[in-house]
Write a protein that holds these residues in place. Structure first.
Motif, PDB file in Angstrom:
ATOM      1  N   ILE A  94      -0.675  -9.009 -14.348  1.00 33.39           N
ATOM      2  CA  ILE A  94      -1.735  -8.024 -14.609  1.00 33.39           C
ATOM      3  C   ILE A  94      -2.496  -7.739 -13.317  1.00 33.39           C
ATOM      4  N   VAL A  95      -2.808  -8.783 -12.571  1.00 34.20           N
ATOM      5  CA  VAL A  95      -3.523  -8.604 -11.300  1.00 34.20           C
ATOM      6  C   VAL A  95      -2.714  -7.718 -10.364  1.00 34.20           C
ATOM      7  N   GLU A  96      -1.426  -7.974 -10.253  1.00 35.49           N
ATOM      8  CA  GLU A  96      -0.568  -7.152  -9.386  1.00 35.49           C
ATOM      9  C   GLU A  96      -0.569  -5.696  -9.841  1.00 35.49           C
ATOM     10  N   ALA A  97      -0.485  -5.477 -11.144  1.00 33.75           N
ATOM     11  CA  ALA A  97      -0.503  -4.109 -11.672  1.00 33.75           C
ATOM     12  C   ALA A  97      -1.834  -3.432 -11.372  1.00 33.75           C
ATOM     13  N   LEU A  98      -2.931  -4.158 -11.591  1.00 33.00           N
ATOM     14  CA  LEU A  98      -4.252  -3.580 -11.352  1.00 33.00           C
ATOM     15  C   LEU A  98      -4.503  -3.307  -9.873  1.00 33.00           C
ATOM     16  N   LEU A  99      -3.980  -4.149  -9.010  1.00 34.67           N
ATOM     17  CA  LEU A  99      -4.133  -3.906  -7.574  1.00 34.67           C
ATOM     18  C   LEU A  99      -3.464  -2.603  -7.161  1.00 34.67           C
ATOM     19  N   LYS A 100      -2.389  -2.243  -7.863  1.00 34.26           N
ATOM     20  CA  LYS A 100      -1.686  -0.995  -7.567  1.00 34.26           C
ATOM     21  C   LYS A 100      -2.315   0.207  -8.267  1.00 34.26           C
ATOM     22  N   GLU A 101      -2.869  -0.018  -9.463  1.00 37.23           N
ATOM     23  CA  GLU A 101      -3.324   1.090 -10.308  1.00 37.23           C
ATOM     24  C   GLU A 101      -4.823   1.378 -10.253  1.00 37.23           C
ATOM     25  N   SER A 102      -5.623   0.383  -9.908  1.00 34.15           N
ATOM     26  CA  SER A 102      -7.074   0.534 -10.024  1.00 34.15           C
ATOM     27  C   SER A 102      -7.773   0.341  -8.681  1.00 34.15           C
ATOM     28  N   ILE A 103      -8.367   1.399  -8.199  1.00 36.30           N
ATOM     29  CA  ILE A 103      -9.128   1.325  -6.950  1.00 36.30           C
ATOM     30  C   ILE A 103     -10.319   0.391  -7.117  1.00 36.30           C
ATOM     31  N   ASP A 104     -10.976   0.453  -8.275  1.00 39.19           N
ATOM     32  CA  ASP A 104     -12.137  -0.408  -8.523  1.00 39.19           C
ATOM     33  C   ASP A 104     -11.743  -1.886  -8.510  1.00 39.19           C
ATOM     34  N   PHE A 105     -10.642  -2.214  -9.190  1.00 41.20           N
ATOM     35  CA  PHE A 105     -10.201  -3.602  -9.214  1.00 41.20           C
ATOM     36  C   PHE A 105      -9.834  -4.068  -7.810  1.00 41.20           C
ATOM     37  N   LYS A 106      -9.137  -3.241  -7.059  1.00 37.60           N
ATOM     38  CA  LYS A 106      -8.748  -3.617  -5.694  1.00 37.60           C
ATOM     39  C   LYS A 106      -9.973  -3.845  -4.826  1.00 37.60           C
ATOM     40  N   ARG A 107     -10.985  -3.005  -4.978  1.00 36.42           N
ATOM     41  CA  ARG A 107     -12.225  -3.172  -4.210  1.00 36.42           C
ATOM     42  C   ARG A 107     -12.889  -4.507  -4.548  1.00 36.42           C
ATOM     43  N   LEU A 108     -12.976  -4.827  -5.838  1.00 36.17           N
ATOM     44  CA  LEU A 108     -13.562  -6.097  -6.261  1.00 36.17           C
ATOM     45  C   LEU A 108     -12.744  -7.275  -5.736  1.00 36.17           C
ATOM     46  N   TYR A 109     -11.431  -7.171  -5.859  1.00 39.69           N
ATOM     47  CA  TYR A 109     -10.519  -8.232  -5.421  1.00 39.69           C
ATOM     48  C   TYR A 109     -10.659  -8.482  -3.918  1.00 39.69           C
ATOM     49  N   LYS A 152     -13.208  -7.704  -1.934  1.00 38.22           N
ATOM     50  CA  LYS A 152     -14.538  -8.247  -1.642  1.00 38.22           C
ATOM     51  C   LYS A 152     -14.590  -9.726  -2.009  1.00 38.22           C
ATOM     52  N   HIS A 153     -14.017 -10.091  -3.160  1.00 38.23           N
ATOM     53  CA  HIS A 153     -13.993 -11.494  -3.586  1.00 38.23           C
ATOM     54  C   HIS A 153     -13.203 -12.338  -2.587  1.00 38.23           C
ATOM     55  N   THR A 154     -12.079 -11.822  -2.131  1.00 33.64           N
ATOM     56  CA  THR A 154     -11.252 -12.540  -1.163  1.00 33.64           C
ATOM     57  C   THR A 154     -12.015 -12.752   0.138  1.00 33.64           C
ATOM     58  N   ASP A 155     -12.709 -11.719   0.606  1.00 32.37           N
ATOM     59  CA  ASP A 155     -13.502 -11.835   1.829  1.00 32.37           C
ATOM     60  C   ASP A 155     -14.611 -12.872   1.675  1.00 32.37           C
ATOM     61  N   LEU A 156     -15.320 -12.812   0.549  1.00 34.05           N
ATOM     62  CA  LEU A 156     -16.398 -13.775   0.309  1.00 34.05           C
ATOM     63  C   LEU A 156     -15.847 -15.191   0.202  1.00 34.05           C
ATOM     64  N   TYR A 159     -19.933 -13.338  -9.616  1.00 34.03           N
ATOM     65  CA  TYR A 159     -20.168 -12.058 -10.278  1.00 34.03           C
ATOM     66  C   TYR A 159     -18.934 -11.157 -10.160  1.00 34.03           C
ATOM     67  N   LEU A 160     -18.344 -11.104  -8.980  1.00 37.33           N
ATOM     68  CA  LEU A 160     -17.137 -10.298  -8.762  1.00 37.33           C
ATOM     69  C   LEU A 160     -15.983 -10.814  -9.617  1.00 37.33           C
ATOM     70  N   LYS A 161     -15.852 -12.124  -9.698  1.00 40.36           N
ATOM     71  CA  LYS A 161     -14.790 -12.718 -10.516  1.00 40.36           C
ATOM     72  C   LYS A 161     -14.985 -12.362 -11.985  1.00 40.36           C
ATOM     73  N   ASP A 162     -16.235 -12.403 -12.444  1.00 41.23           N
ATOM     74  CA  ASP A 162     -16.527 -12.027 -13.834  1.00 41.23           C
ATOM     75  C   ASP A 162     -16.162 -10.566 -14.093  1.00 41.23           C
ATOM     76  N   GLN A 163     -16.465  -9.693 -13.148  1.00 41.53           N
ATOM     77  CA  GLN A 163     -16.119  -8.277 -13.295  1.00 41.53           C
ATOM     78  C   GLN A 163     -14.604  -8.089 -13.343  1.00 41.53           C
ATOM     79  N   MET A 164     -13.890  -8.803 -12.497  1.00 37.08           N
ATOM     80  CA  MET A 164     -12.433  -8.703 -12.501  1.00 37.08           C
ATOM     81  C   MET A 164     -11.861  -9.248 -13.807  1.00 37.08           C
ATOM     82  N   ALA A 165     -12.434 -10.329 -14.320  1.00 41.68           N
ATOM     83  CA  ALA A 165     -11.970 -10.895 -15.590  1.00 41.68           C
ATOM     84  C   ALA A 165     -12.165  -9.891 -16.723  1.00 41.68           C
TER      85      ALA A 165
END
Length: 75
Positions: free
Chosen positions: A8-23, A25-29, A57-63
């Motif tokens: 699901i994460v892989e699909a969302l990274l390809k399909e959702s700009i919002d999810f990719k942005r959150l992901y 940012k979370h990775t950077d933090l 907070y970012l993890k909760d949004q991604m969940a």
């Protein structure tokens, strides 16, 4: 981070700009927090706590997005 939802994460990274942005940012933090915890570079406790709270907070949004995706694609 979402070991049980890798597909699901892989699909969302390809399909959702919002999810990719959150992901991203979370990775950077996550990198910054790890670096602060393992280096000699001083960082204020309040700043570190703020980074950890933002990361959670970012993890909760991604969940939430993952849950919505799962519901929308349930067969």
């Amino acid at each position: 981070m979402f070991e049980f939802d890798e597909e699901i994460v892989e699909a969302l990274l390809k399909e959702s700009i919002d999810f990719k942005r959150l992901y991203d940012k979370h990775t950077d933090l996550n990198r910054e927090v790890d670096s602060a915890n393992t280096s000699d570079t001083p960082i204020e406790d309040m700043e570190l706590e703020g980074m950890k709270k933002e990361k959670l907070y970012l993890k909760d949004q991604m969940a939430q997005i993952i849950g919505d995706y799962r519901k929308a694609n349930a067969a």
